[in-house]
Design a protein around this motif. Structure first.
Motif, PDB file in Angstrom:
ATOM      1  N   PRO A   1       6.503   6.632  -6.689  1.00 21.03           N
ATOM      2  CA  PRO A   1       5.797   5.352  -6.558  1.00 21.03           C
ATOM      3  C   PRO A   1       5.517   4.736  -7.920  1.00 21.03           C
ATOM      4  O   PRO A   1       5.021   5.400  -8.829  1.00 21.03           O
ATOM      5  N   PHE A   2       5.858   3.468  -8.062  1.00 22.91           N
ATOM      6  CA  PHE A   2       5.642   2.723  -9.301  1.00 22.91           C
ATOM      7  C   PHE A   2       4.227   2.167  -9.270  1.00 22.91           C
ATOM      8  O   PHE A   2       3.821   1.537  -8.295  1.00 22.91           O
ATOM      9  N   PHE A   3       3.476   2.383 -10.341  1.00 25.40           N
ATOM     10  CA  PHE A   3       2.076   1.938 -10.368  1.00 25.40           C
ATOM     11  C   PHE A   3       2.015   0.418 -10.459  1.00 25.40           C
ATOM     12  O   PHE A   3       2.507  -0.182 -11.402  1.00 25.40           O
ATOM     13  N   TRP A   4       1.404  -0.197  -9.456  1.00 26.66           N
ATOM     14  CA  TRP A   4       1.140  -1.628  -9.516  1.00 26.66           C
ATOM     15  C   TRP A   4      -0.086  -1.923  -8.665  1.00 26.66           C
ATOM     16  O   TRP A   4       0.011  -2.300  -7.500  1.00 26.66           O
ATOM     17  N   GLN A   5      -1.241  -1.692  -9.246  1.00 24.44           N
ATOM     18  CA  GLN A   5      -2.494  -2.011  -8.561  1.00 24.44           C
ATOM     19  C   GLN A   5      -3.477  -2.497  -9.618  1.00 24.44           C
ATOM     20  O   GLN A   5      -4.147  -1.730 -10.281  1.00 24.44           O
ATOM     21  N   HIS A   6      -3.523  -3.793  -9.772  1.00 29.21           N
ATOM     22  CA  HIS A   6      -4.316  -4.424 -10.825  1.00 29.21           C
ATOM     23  C   HIS A   6      -5.104  -5.582 -10.239  1.00 29.21           C
ATOM     24  O   HIS A   6      -4.802  -6.089  -9.165  1.00 29.21           O
TER      25      HIS A   6
ATOM     26  N   TYR B   1      -1.161  -6.874  -1.885  1.00 26.64           N
ATOM     27  CA  TYR B   1      -0.225  -5.780  -2.185  1.00 26.64           C
ATOM     28  C   TYR B   1      -0.246  -4.908  -0.946  1.00 26.64           C
ATOM     29  O   TYR B   1      -1.313  -4.437  -0.525  1.00 26.64           O
ATOM     30  N   VAL B   2       0.908  -4.699  -0.296  1.00 19.94           N
ATOM     31  CA  VAL B   2       0.940  -4.011   0.990  1.00 19.94           C
ATOM     32  C   VAL B   2       1.628  -2.658   0.867  1.00 19.94           C
ATOM     33  O   VAL B   2       2.489  -2.454   0.006  1.00 19.94           O
ATOM     34  N   ASN B   3       1.257  -1.763   1.731  1.00 15.89           N
ATOM     35  CA  ASN B   3       1.719  -0.372   1.660  1.00 15.89           C
ATOM     36  C   ASN B   3       3.061  -0.200   2.357  1.00 15.89           C
ATOM     37  O   ASN B   3       3.205   0.572   3.312  1.00 15.89           O
TER      38      ASN B   3
ATOM     39  N   PHE C   1      -4.044  -4.279   0.088  1.00 14.96           N
ATOM     40  CA  PHE C   1      -4.930  -4.307  -1.075  1.00 14.96           C
ATOM     41  C   PHE C   1      -4.978  -5.740  -1.577  1.00 14.96           C
ATOM     42  O   PHE C   1      -3.956  -6.306  -1.971  1.00 14.96           O
ATOM     43  N   ALA C   2      -6.150  -6.353  -1.547  1.00 10.95           N
ATOM     44  CA  ALA C   2      -6.315  -7.730  -2.013  1.00 10.95           C
ATOM     45  C   ALA C   2      -6.399  -7.747  -3.530  1.00 10.95           C
ATOM     46  O   ALA C   2      -7.182  -7.016  -4.127  1.00 10.95           O
ATOM     47  N   THR C   3      -5.574  -8.578  -4.146  1.00 14.37           N
ATOM     48  CA  THR C   3      -5.554  -8.684  -5.595  1.00 14.37           C
ATOM     49  C   THR C   3      -5.565 -10.155  -5.984  1.00 14.37           C
ATOM     50  O   THR C   3      -5.731 -11.038  -5.127  1.00 14.37           O
ATOM     51  N   ASN C   4      -5.422 -10.450  -7.259  1.00 13.48           N
ATOM     52  CA  ASN C   4      -5.383 -11.847  -7.712  1.00 13.48           C
ATOM     53  C   ASN C   4      -4.418 -11.996  -8.876  1.00 13.48           C
ATOM     54  O   ASN C   4      -4.594 -12.859  -9.736  1.00 13.48           O
ATOM     55  N   VAL C   5      -3.401 -11.143  -8.892  1.00 13.27           N
ATOM     56  CA  VAL C   5      -2.413 -11.157  -9.956  1.00 13.27           C
ATOM     57  C   VAL C   5      -1.028 -11.088  -9.329  1.00 13.27           C
ATOM     58  O   VAL C   5      -0.883 -10.568  -8.213  1.00 13.27           O
ATOM     59  N   GLY C   6      -0.036 -11.649 -10.002  1.00 10.43           N
ATOM     60  CA  GLY C   6       1.298 -11.688  -9.430  1.00 10.43           C
ATOM     61  C   GLY C   6       2.308 -10.895 -10.226  1.00 10.43           C
ATOM     62  O   GLY C   6       2.084 -10.551 -11.387  1.00 10.43           O
ATOM     63  N   CYS C   7       3.444 -10.608  -9.592  1.00 13.54           N
ATOM     64  CA  CYS C   7       4.551  -9.933 -10.252  1.00 13.54           C
ATOM     65  C   CYS C   7       5.849 -10.504  -9.707  1.00 13.54           C
ATOM     66  O   CYS C   7       6.088 -10.463  -8.492  1.00 13.54           O
ATOM     67  N   PHE C   8       6.660 -11.050 -10.604  1.00  8.54           N
ATOM     68  CA  PHE C   8       7.931 -11.619 -10.183  1.00  8.54           C
ATOM     69  C   PHE C   8       9.008 -10.551  -9.983  1.00  8.54           C
ATOM     70  O   PHE C   8      10.180 -10.885  -9.804  1.00  8.54           O
ATOM     71  N   GLU C   9       8.633  -9.310 -10.018  1.00 10.68           N
ATOM     72  CA  GLU C   9       9.543  -8.248  -9.616  1.00 10.68           C
ATOM     73  C   GLU C   9       9.191  -7.867  -8.182  1.00 10.68           C
ATOM     74  O   GLU C   9       8.757  -6.764  -7.895  1.00 10.68           O
TER      75      GLU C   9
END
Length: 328
Positions: free
Chosen positions: A136-141, A212-214, A164-172
């Protein structure tokens, strides 16, 4: 929300940005053949590559079961400029949903169906990724406007919920509705690389929920040197990326100013933390210090951007009549 009559993938356009990495791009395009349902179309933005990227795109277009749009830019506009061009073209092609990604990932079978179950509820969705070793690649910010940076969230964010509700984006791997893109505007090409997706996710969060969904949907293929810091990994980088990580602080500050969220002392602390992380990356991951000069140059450029009185945020796009969102 109703499902498109043409099938769960019919409203989905993949937007891929690439530059001189045809080997990775080939693997990504090949992974599309295993998708069921398949996307409606693929848009590949070629950032003026000098390798055989054009041949790779042409070959994929002749073999894939979905249309491939070859959007070659005259100059390398960076990831930010590439995604801006690709998103604009996707809207022109009539996309209802845009799934944006870099060229160094592959799409896991079943990914479209996995994401489809969330598109009736959310407009900005990130699925999970695996790293090149299958972990698993860490992406929880979450983005902290006071500091102007995103910080990791400790623990298992999916322990009590698959969302997981977040407020940051990732174009990957960001999946975003066309309606939301129109309300935000295009990605800001001025970032070139670094931070364009972070601020885009934050802008999205000012209008709707960003999640961010599981569900594992992508795997990163390009190996990277990294160290384990306990709550996250720290990967290797480049001097160009380091320059823009500091330089783009100016653009991020301007966006915070435009939204009344800029705090001078807090942002200065965030800048210091950004520089410290890059120095740690140099020493602990890359085992050198020569790249530190790029941080200084980037900081000086960020100050010029911050004090540019003519700076304006990317505007929302022309309003379109609202249609009911189709599920992917």
């Amino acid at each position: 929300m109703s499902t498109s009559a043409a099938g769960p993938g019919a409203a989905l356009t993949l937007v891929i940005t690439t530059f001189n990495r045809s080997r990775y791009l080939r693997g990504l395009l090949e992974s599309v053949t295993a998708l069921d349902p398949a996307p409606e179309r693929i848009i590949v933005v070629d950032n003026a590559s000098t390798d055989d990227t054009q041949e790779t795109i042409a070959d994929a277009a002749s073999r894939l079961p979905v249309p491939v749009v070859n959007l070659r830019l005259p100059v390398n506009a960076g990831g930010a400029g590439g995604f801006a061009a690709g998103v604009e073209r996707a809207l022109a092609e009539g996309a209802s949903w845009l799934w944006v990604m870099d060229d160094d990932v592959v799409i896991l079978p079943g990914a479209v169906a996995a994401l489809a179950k969330w598109t009736g509820t959310y407009e900005c969705i990130h699925g999970r990724r695996l790293d090149d070793a299958g972990r698993p690649f860490f992406w929880q910010h979450r983005f902290r406007p006071f500091l102007g940076i995103h910080l990791p969230v400790q623990g298992n964010v999916f322990r009590d919920s698959p969302v997981f509700a977040t407020n940051v984006g990732c174009f990957e791997g960001m999946l975003i509705s066309a309606d939301l893109v129109r309300r935000i505007g295009l990605p800001d090409a001025r970032y070139f690389i670094n931070g364009d997706d972070e601020i885009y996710g934050w802008l999205a969060s000012q209008l709707t929920e960003v999640v961010y969904v599981n569900d594992f949907v992508l795997q990163k293929i390009r190996p990277q040197k990294q160290i384990d810091l306990g709550i996250r990994h720290l990967n290797d980088s480049s001097d160009l990326s380091r320059f823009y990580s500091m330089r783009n602080r100016g653009h991020t500050a301007q966006y915070l100013l435009a939204h009344g969220r800029y705090h001078r002392a807090g942002f200065a602390l965030g800048t210091l933390l950004t520089a410290a992380k890059e120095v740690l990356r140099l020493l602990a991951v890359e085992h050198r210090i020569s790249g530190a000069a790029s941080l200084w140059r980037g900081w000086r450029e960020s100050r010029r951007i911050l004090h540019d009185g003519s700076w304006q945020p990317m505007p929302p796009l022309e309003e379109h009549p609202h249609h009911e969102r189709n599920q992917v």
